[in-house]
Design a protein around this motif. Structure first.
Motif, mmCIF file in Angstrom:
data_model
loop_
_atom_site.group_PDB
_atom_site.id
_atom_site.type_symbol
_atom_site.label_atom_id
_atom_site.label_comp_id
_atom_site.label_asym_id
_atom_site.label_seq_id
_atom_site.Cartn_x
_atom_site.Cartn_y
_atom_site.Cartn_z
ATOM 1 N N GLY A 26 0.797 -1.218 0.000
ATOM 2 C CA GLY A 26 0.000 0.000 0.000
ATOM 3 C C GLY A 26 0.826 1.263 0.000
ATOM 4 O O GLY A 26 0.274 2.367 0.060
ATOM 5 N N LYS A 27 2.164 1.102 -0.069
ATOM 6 C CA LYS A 27 3.028 2.277 -0.074
ATOM 7 C C LYS A 27 3.872 2.316 -1.347
ATOM 8 O O LYS A 27 3.991 1.325 -2.067
ATOM 9 C CB LYS A 27 3.926 2.292 1.156
ATOM 10 C CG LYS A 27 3.149 2.521 2.447
ATOM 11 C CD LYS A 27 4.084 2.752 3.620
ATOM 12 C CE LYS A 27 3.292 3.091 4.888
ATOM 13 N NZ LYS A 27 4.180 3.356 6.044
ATOM 14 N N TYR A 28 4.473 3.467 -1.566
ATOM 15 C CA TYR A 28 5.296 3.710 -2.753
ATOM 16 C C TYR A 28 6.726 3.986 -2.301
ATOM 17 O O TYR A 28 6.952 4.822 -1.409
ATOM 18 C CB TYR A 28 4.734 4.902 -3.537
ATOM 19 C CG TYR A 28 5.354 5.124 -4.889
ATOM 20 C CD1 TYR A 28 4.796 4.562 -6.021
ATOM 21 C CD2 TYR A 28 6.502 5.904 -5.023
ATOM 22 C CE1 TYR A 28 5.362 4.762 -7.272
ATOM 23 C CE2 TYR A 28 7.080 6.111 -6.262
ATOM 24 C CZ TYR A 28 6.500 5.531 -7.394
ATOM 25 O OH TYR A 28 7.059 5.728 -8.625
ATOM 26 N N TYR A 29 7.723 3.277 -2.897
ATOM 27 C CA TYR A 29 9.114 3.401 -2.463
ATOM 28 C C TYR A 29 9.987 3.832 -3.638
ATOM 29 O O TYR A 29 9.708 3.508 -4.802
ATOM 30 C CB TYR A 29 9.640 2.068 -1.917
ATOM 31 C CG TYR A 29 8.926 1.591 -0.677
ATOM 32 C CD1 TYR A 29 9.387 1.948 0.591
ATOM 33 C CD2 TYR A 29 7.793 0.783 -0.769
ATOM 34 C CE1 TYR A 29 8.735 1.506 1.741
ATOM 35 C CE2 TYR A 29 7.131 0.341 0.372
ATOM 36 C CZ TYR A 29 7.614 0.704 1.621
ATOM 37 O OH TYR A 29 6.964 0.271 2.755
ATOM 38 N N ALA A 30 11.064 4.540 -3.295
ATOM 39 C CA ALA A 30 12.071 4.919 -4.277
ATOM 40 C C ALA A 30 13.446 4.686 -3.657
ATOM 41 O O ALA A 30 13.686 5.066 -2.503
ATOM 42 C CB ALA A 30 11.911 6.379 -4.680
ATOM 43 N N PHE A 31 14.355 4.023 -4.430
ATOM 44 C CA PHE A 31 15.674 3.674 -3.942
ATOM 45 C C PHE A 31 16.742 4.234 -4.869
ATOM 46 O O PHE A 31 16.615 4.177 -6.093
ATOM 47 C CB PHE A 31 15.846 2.154 -3.859
ATOM 48 C CG PHE A 31 14.839 1.481 -2.970
ATOM 49 C CD1 PHE A 31 15.050 1.402 -1.595
ATOM 50 C CD2 PHE A 31 13.677 0.933 -3.502
ATOM 51 C CE1 PHE A 31 14.122 0.768 -0.784
ATOM 52 C CE2 PHE A 31 12.756 0.302 -2.697
ATOM 53 C CZ PHE A 31 12.969 0.225 -1.321
ATOM 54 N N THR A 32 17.791 4.757 -4.235
ATOM 55 C CA THR A 32 18.958 5.178 -5.006
ATOM 56 C C THR A 32 19.841 3.966 -5.255
ATOM 57 O O THR A 32 20.191 3.234 -4.319
ATOM 58 C CB THR A 32 19.750 6.247 -4.253
ATOM 59 O OG1 THR A 32 18.906 7.372 -4.007
ATOM 60 C CG2 THR A 32 20.953 6.714 -5.076
ATOM 61 N N LEU A 33 20.198 3.728 -6.510
ATOM 62 C CA LEU A 33 20.972 2.558 -6.881
ATOM 63 C C LEU A 33 22.458 2.849 -6.791
ATOM 64 O O LEU A 33 22.894 4.003 -6.963
ATOM 65 C CB LEU A 33 20.620 2.133 -8.314
ATOM 66 C CG LEU A 33 19.162 1.727 -8.546
ATOM 67 C CD1 LEU A 33 18.931 1.462 -10.036
ATOM 68 C CD2 LEU A 33 18.808 0.502 -7.723
ATOM 69 N N PRO A 34 23.263 1.816 -6.498
ATOM 70 C CA PRO A 34 24.714 2.009 -6.521
ATOM 71 C C PRO A 34 25.161 2.490 -7.896
ATOM 72 O O PRO A 34 24.734 1.969 -8.912
ATOM 73 C CB PRO A 34 25.258 0.606 -6.216
ATOM 74 C CG PRO A 34 24.145 -0.088 -5.502
ATOM 75 C CD PRO A 34 22.888 0.458 -6.090
ATOM 76 N N GLY A 35 25.972 3.476 -7.949
ATOM 77 C CA GLY A 35 26.425 4.016 -9.213
ATOM 78 C C GLY A 35 25.479 5.051 -9.787
ATOM 79 O O GLY A 35 25.685 5.545 -10.896
ATOM 80 N N GLY A 36 24.427 5.375 -9.051
ATOM 81 C CA GLY A 36 23.482 6.386 -9.530
ATOM 82 C C GLY A 36 22.212 5.769 -10.077
ATOM 83 O O GLY A 36 22.111 4.569 -10.307
ATOM 84 N N GLY A 37 21.242 6.573 -10.287
ATOM 85 C CA GLY A 37 19.958 6.087 -10.784
ATOM 86 C C GLY A 37 18.960 5.901 -9.671
ATOM 87 O O GLY A 37 19.312 5.883 -8.469
ATOM 88 N N LEU A 38 17.685 5.763 -10.046
ATOM 89 C CA LEU A 38 16.590 5.664 -9.073
ATOM 90 C C LEU A 38 15.721 4.468 -9.422
ATOM 91 O O LEU A 38 15.337 4.274 -10.575
ATOM 92 C CB LEU A 38 15.751 6.946 -9.092
ATOM 93 C CG LEU A 38 14.720 7.110 -7.971
ATOM 94 C CD1 LEU A 38 15.434 7.274 -6.623
ATOM 95 C CD2 LEU A 38 13.844 8.332 -8.255
ATOM 96 N N HIS A 39 15.434 3.648 -8.440
ATOM 97 C CA HIS A 39 14.558 2.489 -8.625
ATOM 98 C C HIS A 39 13.270 2.715 -7.842
ATOM 99 O O HIS A 39 13.309 3.041 -6.649
ATOM 100 C CB HIS A 39 15.242 1.213 -8.139
ATOM 101 C CG HIS A 39 14.373 0.000 -8.269
ATOM 102 N ND1 HIS A 39 13.936 -0.479 -9.478
ATOM 103 C CD2 HIS A 39 13.861 -0.827 -7.310
ATOM 104 C CE1 HIS A 39 13.191 -1.550 -9.286
ATOM 105 N NE2 HIS A 39 13.132 -1.784 -7.973
#
Length: 270
Positions: A26-39
């Motif tokens: 029920g929630k929304y997540y955003a992760f910073t990836l190693p080397g840059g970028g967003l997941h």
């Protein structure tokens, strides 16, 4: 190793050493990836929560019975209904705003009445003149709609016009009964010069259903004719078909209003 390289090593080490944990549905997540970028991870949809999205879209129906069936299944105490006399439509906003709570207003039910084939054909030819054989065929094709005189009597009239193709119509007189009498002279070689007559009602009554699924209505058709160089032309003129059409729509709206607890407003929703 540069200072920047040292910083990246620290970040990578911190990420690698982070203990895994379960994400909350029920929630929304955003992760910073190693080397840059967003997941991004979206766990708000019905596949994850088991809850279907709110109802949206417009369902179109063709008669009052179908409108009421859908309305009964999906409406609530705040649903609204609008009847548009010009467009001949009825629209329900099933998720209309509540008194103290705004709602999306995007789940709608739309009744778009569709004229019957018989109605379209009779109104199309109203006021038009046809060749006598075409007029006869029109009557034959529409015997089910002929009420007064009876379909059998009108069939006889149609057949009389079909049999009187090689004649010269000369005059028309009005009888005390209200009928029209057409005087003619035979032009067939074997009968040339022989006189005859055909009697046709000046008015006749038809029964038409204006819209699919609506009630039937009686209309008066008045005989029209013209004798010219191209022979006899015949037709009819319907009395106030637009009024009958409007009445038919009003009766559909009334039938809906009698079956629901919501006032039917005159107009259209925003």
């Amino acid at each position: 190793m540069t200072l920047t390289d040292n910083a990246q090593v620290i970040v990578d080490t911190a990420i690698a050493s982070t203990a895994p944990h379960e994400l909350e549905v029920g929630k929304y997540y955003a992760f910073t990836l190693p080397g840059g970028g967003l997941h991004k991870v979206d766990l708000t949809g019905p596949d994850h929560t088991g809850k279907l999205a709110r109802k949206t879209g417009t369902t179109t129906v063709r008669d009052a019975e179908s409108f009421l069936a859908y309305w009964t299944k999906h409406h609530d105490d705040n649903s609204e209904v609008y009847a548009d006399n010009e467009r001949l439509t009825v629209t329900a906003v099933l998720d209309a705003n509540a008194a103290d709570q705004p709602r999306f207003g995007s789940h709608r039910l739309h009744l778009a009445l569709r004229e019957t084939t018989a109605w379209k054909q009779w109104t199309k030819w109203s006021g038009e003149l046809m060749r006598q054989e075409d007029f006869a065929e029109f009557l034959e094709d529409h015997l089910p709609e002929l009420l007064e005189p009876s379909a059998a009597d009108m069939l006889e009239i149609a057949q009389s016009f079909q049999a009187a193709q090689k004649v010269d119509f000369q005059s028309v007189s009005r009888l005390n009964s209200g009928q029209r009498q057409f005087q003619y002279v035979e032009t067939v070689q074997s009968k040339a010069g022989q006189k005859g007559q055909l009697t046709v009602p000046e008015t006749f009554v038809i029964g038409l259903v204006p819209f699919e699924g609506s009630e039937g209505y009686r209309l008066t058709a008045r005989l029209r004719y013209r004798i010219g160089q191209d022979g006899l032309r015949l037709g009819f003129k319907l009395d106030r078909p637009d009024e009958i059409r409007s009445q038919a729509f009003a009766d559909v709206v009334k039938a809906i209003g009698e079956q629901i607890d919501t006032a039917v407003m005159n107009g259209s929703p925003a």
